[in-house]
Write an enzyme that holds these catalytic residues in place. Structure first.
Site, PDB file in Angstrom:
ATOM      1  CD  GLU A  65       8.547 -11.057 -10.923  1.00  0.00           C
ATOM      2  OE1 GLU A  65       8.039 -10.679  -9.873  1.00  0.00           O
ATOM      3  OE2 GLU A  65       9.774 -11.002 -11.144  1.00  0.00           O
ATOM      4  CG  ASN A  72       1.888   0.472   4.020  1.00  0.00           C
ATOM      5  OD1 ASN A  72       1.603  -0.691   3.768  1.00  0.00           O
ATOM      6  ND2 ASN A  72       3.118   0.937   3.919  1.00  0.00           N
ATOM      7  N   GLY A  73      -0.237  -1.424   6.252  1.00  0.00           N
ATOM      8  CA  GLY A  73       0.222  -2.370   7.274  1.00  0.00           C
ATOM      9  C   GLY A  73      -0.893  -3.311   7.685  1.00  0.00           C
ATOM     10  CE  LYS A 117      12.126 -10.579 -12.481  1.00  0.00           C
ATOM     11  NZ  LYS A 117      12.984 -10.654 -11.336  1.00  0.00           N
ATOM     12  CE  LYS A 156      10.704  -2.885  -7.050  1.00  0.00           C
ATOM     13  NZ  LYS A 156      11.193  -3.951  -7.937  1.00  0.00           N
ATOM     14  CD  GLU A 206      15.659 -12.808 -10.896  1.00  0.00           C
ATOM     15  OE1 GLU A 206      15.228 -13.421  -9.911  1.00  0.00           O
ATOM     16  OE2 GLU A 206      15.275 -11.665 -11.196  1.00  0.00           O
ATOM     17  CB  CYS A 221      -0.957   0.115   1.183  1.00  0.00           C
ATOM     18  SG  CYS A 221      -2.013  -1.310   1.409  1.00  0.00           S
ATOM     19  CD1 TRP A 234      -0.570  -6.183  -3.609  1.00  0.00           C
ATOM     20  CD2 TRP A 234      -0.540  -6.871  -1.473  1.00  0.00           C
ATOM     21  NE1 TRP A 234      -0.244  -7.519  -3.595  1.00  0.00           N
ATOM     22  CE2 TRP A 234      -0.217  -7.967  -2.306  1.00  0.00           C
ATOM     23  CE3 TRP A 234      -0.589  -7.084  -0.097  1.00  0.00           C
ATOM     24  CZ2 TRP A 234       0.057  -9.234  -1.811  1.00  0.00           C
ATOM     25  CZ3 TRP A 234      -0.316  -8.348   0.400  1.00  0.00           C
ATOM     26  CH2 TRP A 234       0.006  -9.403  -0.466  1.00  0.00           C
ATOM     27  CG  HIS A 249      17.945 -36.616 -10.805  1.00  0.00           C
ATOM     28  ND1 HIS A 249      18.344 -37.916 -10.558  1.00  0.00           N
ATOM     29  CD2 HIS A 249      19.072 -35.928 -11.133  1.00  0.00           C
ATOM     30  CE1 HIS A 249      19.655 -38.001 -10.693  1.00  0.00           C
ATOM     31  NE2 HIS A 249      20.129 -36.806 -11.048  1.00  0.00           N
ATOM     32  NE  ARG A 305       4.553   1.692  -0.218  1.00  0.00           N
ATOM     33  CZ  ARG A 305       5.578   1.253   0.482  1.00  0.00           C
ATOM     34  NH1 ARG A 305       6.794   1.411   0.027  1.00  0.00           N
ATOM     35  NH2 ARG A 305       5.400   0.674   1.651  1.00  0.00           N
TER      36      ARG A 305
HETATM   37  C1  F6R Z   1      10.730 -10.423  -8.155  1.00  0.00           C
HETATM   38  C2  F6R Z   1      10.670  -9.538  -7.021  1.00  0.00           C
HETATM   39  C3  F6R Z   1      10.460 -10.123  -5.683  1.00  0.00           C
HETATM   40  C4  F6R Z   1      11.398  -9.451  -4.669  1.00  0.00           C
HETATM   41  C5  F6R Z   1      11.088  -9.938  -3.245  1.00  0.00           C
HETATM   42  C6  F6R Z   1      12.056  -9.365  -2.235  1.00  0.00           C
HETATM   43  O1  F6R Z   1      10.963  -9.733  -9.332  1.00  0.00           O
HETATM   44  O2  F6R Z   1      10.777  -8.358  -7.155  1.00  0.00           O
HETATM   45  O3  F6R Z   1      10.641 -11.504  -5.680  1.00  0.00           O
HETATM   46  O4  F6R Z   1      12.701  -9.744  -5.023  1.00  0.00           O
HETATM   47  O5  F6R Z   1       9.791  -9.575  -2.910  1.00  0.00           O
HETATM   48  O6  F6R Z   1      11.994  -7.979  -2.214  1.00  0.00           O
HETATM   49  P1  F6R Z   1      13.147  -7.111  -1.586  1.00  0.00           P
HETATM   50  O7  F6R Z   1      14.360  -7.319  -2.387  1.00  0.00           O
HETATM   51  O8  F6R Z   1      12.628  -5.714  -1.657  1.00  0.00           O
HETATM   52  O9  F6R Z   1      13.322  -7.593  -0.173  1.00  0.00           O
END
Ligand code: F6R
Length: 615
Positions: A495, A101-102, A492, A610, A488, A2, A75, A511, A27
């Site tokens: 998501e 927010n929380g 990507k 984010k 990774e 949020c 969110w 396996h 956010r």
């Molecule tokens: C994927 C992504 C998330 C963050 C994860 C940790 O693209 O952005 O998997 O990497 O939520 O976030 P941080 O690095 O902010 O602790």
């Protein structure tokens, strides 16, 4: 999660809050709302959907006039995303209005008590409970809003950044934080409130970041008074000069933040090692490491805690630390570590990696490690974030704001910082020869230019994306340093395009996952010249004989994989430990183009946010 924004001053609040919400949409973006005080009453509008939906609705619904207001982009945690659960929330009398927010963890018991006292609730949110609790305290004790907020927050268990105002006192906004970020921008006779500084950067460069368990009363024409929520003591405001500039938080001609951030990687990596990597002198200078060298050198092991992409960077670092500095490393999901009663001793160094510096599980893992006496070192991007403050020492990645929800430059800059630390420790421990050390420094210095080169594959990667955009499954394979890159790459794609993808160590394919392979399955294989090349080539042959479609990520000039794969994407040559910084680039581009071709919202994928400030 949020985003919250507030304004009190001499300008119209609406455009400031609206623009601020758009900047904070990273956010959370499942609903949005604004409450303005128009001189006589509160005008409130909120809706499920994005800030742009709110904008359309709001201008037809209410007057947008007023120099005091608050806004929220959500969110969802408690209560599905709908109009009613959106913020702001009124108290029962309609006098108070709040954004939050929380999470208020004990909201159910508080709600029961309030219902007994005659309060009713329209939404399913914990936030509506909080605003009514504040109202209840205020009425019962006949006190001012600030005091009521303080008493109420002392009854609350959970996390919050809140902003609340009273329509009968339209010259102040009361804010508070515990566990969720809150910044106050200090202008000329005007104040801005926000989850981060981006909503007010064009108005002021001066900001106060509230600490946990602090609240502030922000008064029109008067100033900001900060107190500790628990013991009521006054706090001297610390006004910081912001380094952020407008350009950094705008798209700068790119269609999406994600693409901009992918292309920023050469300069972001350079910024990460600028002033730290002095290759001519053969020196790595990192204050956080130097000041704590004893801790690092005496470490029996390093435990890395992180989530998501940051966890993948942690996995890459496991190879670097063990390979170069010969320190045993364990890489842990922060969310598992914190609940596992892990064995932690005073001889452990814990490295917490986080782009946002606000991830709730990582923060909790840090607190746990600290309580057991471990030394905790942070690798964060956001300056002054909760994790940066909670750790004993640390190193910033200096990647600049990352706004696209899918992490890109955060990943490569985290690897850069971790590589610098590993090299510095290896040198101090004598586990690396001076020529090898110098060679690493020189190669690291060349990385920004090589990333630029790797970005030149963009158009070709786009043509590959067009071929595979409609498949339902992808497999990503890599070995050694590039196994985490496979993870990774798969993350990507998942998501932002919502295509199922899995990353595997290439040899593990036999396996189980090999059963998935048929002529419809694209398999991205990272097969750079350095690091188990021949073994990976054998894995490619195994795929080929099962008719899988191979997209090889190879070193420039490679011939062997070219002869086997359906497509090859070249990256420049470098030493093995640095290959992740290059091989990850085409994988970022591939997911970007596929998502775009599928019409997905690249910067704001569904269900994500984010900064994951809830567990
Ligand atoms: C994927 C992504 C998330 C963050 C994860 C940790 O693209 O952005 O998997 O990497 O939520 O976030 P941080 O690095 O902010 O602790």
């Amino acid at each position: 999660m949020c985003g919250i924004v507030g304004y009190i001053g001499h300008r119209e609040a609406y455009p400031i809050i609206l623009k601020g919400l758009k900047r904070l949409e990273y956010r959370g973006y499942d609903s949005a709302g604004i409450a303005l005080y128009d001189g006589t009453d509160i005008k409130l509008s909120k809706t499920k959907g994005k800030v742009s939906d709110l904008e359309t609705r709001l201008e037809n619904e209410i007057s947008t006039h007023g120099s005091l207001g608050i806004g929220h982009t959500r969110w969802a945690t408690h209560g599905v995303p709908n109009d009613i659960n959106s913020h702001p929330h009124y108290s029962n009398s309609g006098d108070l209005v709040i954004i939050h927010n929380g999470i208020i963890e004990n909201y159910e018991s508080l709600k029961k008590e309030l219902i007994k006292r005659g309060y009713n609730f329209k939404s399913d949110t914990d936030t509506e409970v909080l605003v009514n609790l504040i109202e209840d305290v205020k009425k019962n004790e006949n006190i001012k809003l600030g005091k009521a907020v303080q008493i109420a927050l002392n009854q609350v268990v959970g996390a919050y950044a809140i902003a609340v105002f009273d329509k009968n006192k339209p010259n102040e906004i009361v804010v508070a934080r515990l566990g969720s970020p809150l910044a106050i921008g200090i202008g000329e006779d005007e104040f801005f409130i926000a989850s981060d500084a981006s909503p007010f950067i064009e108005y002021t460069k001066n900001a106060i970041y509230l600490e946990d368990e602090e609240m502030a009363i922000v008064r029109r024409n008067k100033g900001v008074k900060i107190r500790k929520i628990k013991d009521d003591s006054l706090v001297d405001p610390y006004v910081q000069a912001l380094q952020l500039n407008l350009e950094q938080i705008e798209k700068g001609g790119y269609e999406h933040f994600m693409l901009k951030e992918i292309y920023e990687q050469p300069s972001a990596i350079l910024d990460t090692f600028r002033g730290r990597l002095l290759s001519n002198e053969g020196i790595i200078k990192m204050a956080g490491v130097e000041d704590n060298m004893k801790k690092f050198l005496n470490a029996h092991r390093i435990i890395v805690v992180a989530c998501g992409t940051s966890w993948h960077a942690g996995l890459v670092s496991e190879y670097i630390f063990e390979d170069l500095a010969r320190i045993p490393v364990e890489v842990e999901y922060a969310s598992e570590f914190r609940y596992r009663n892990p064995v932690i001793t005073e001889n452990d160094v814990v490295i917490a990696i986080s782009q946002s510096g606000e991830t709730a599980d990582t923060l909790a893992a840090i607190k746990l490690a600290k309580s057991k006496g471990a030394f905790v070192f942070g690798v964060c991007n956001v300056v002054g974030s909760s994790i940066a403050r909670e750790t004993h020492a640390g190193a910033y990645t200096h990647a600049g704001p990352e706004i696209g929800v899918a992490s890109t430059k955060a990943f490569t800059t985290q690897i850069t910082v971790l590589t610098l630390i590993a090299l510095r420790l290896a040198r101090a421990k004598g586990t690396i020869s001076s020529s090898d050390y110098r060679h690493h420094l020189i190669e690291l210095e060349l990385i920004p230019e090589k990333v630029k080169k790797a970005l030149e594959s963009d158009a070709y990667v786009k043509s590959i994306a067009a071929i595979y955009k409609d498949v339902h499954n992808f497999l990503y394979l890599g070995r050694g340093y590039n196994f985490p890159v496979a993870l990774e790459g798969a993350l990507k794609l998942k998501e932002i395009s919502y295509i199922h993808a899995e990353g595997y160590p290439a040899a593990e394919m036999k396996h189980g996952p090999i059963a998935l392979i048929d002529e419809n399955m694209p398999i991205v294989v990272i097969a750079t010249k350095k690091g188990h090349y021949e073994k990976v080539v054998s894995n490619i042959q195994e795929i080929k004989s099962r008719k899988g479609k191979i997209i090889g990520i190879v070193t420039e000039g490679d011939k062997q994989v070219k002869g086997l794969a359906d497509h090859v994407i070249e990256v420049p040559e470098t030493i093995e430990s640095l290959t992740p910084l290059l091989t990850t680039i085409p994988l970022q581009l591939l997911s970007y183009h596929i998502a775009l071709m599928l019409g997905k919202n690249v910067d704001q994928p569904r269900n994500l946010a984010k900064a994951v400030t809830v567990e």
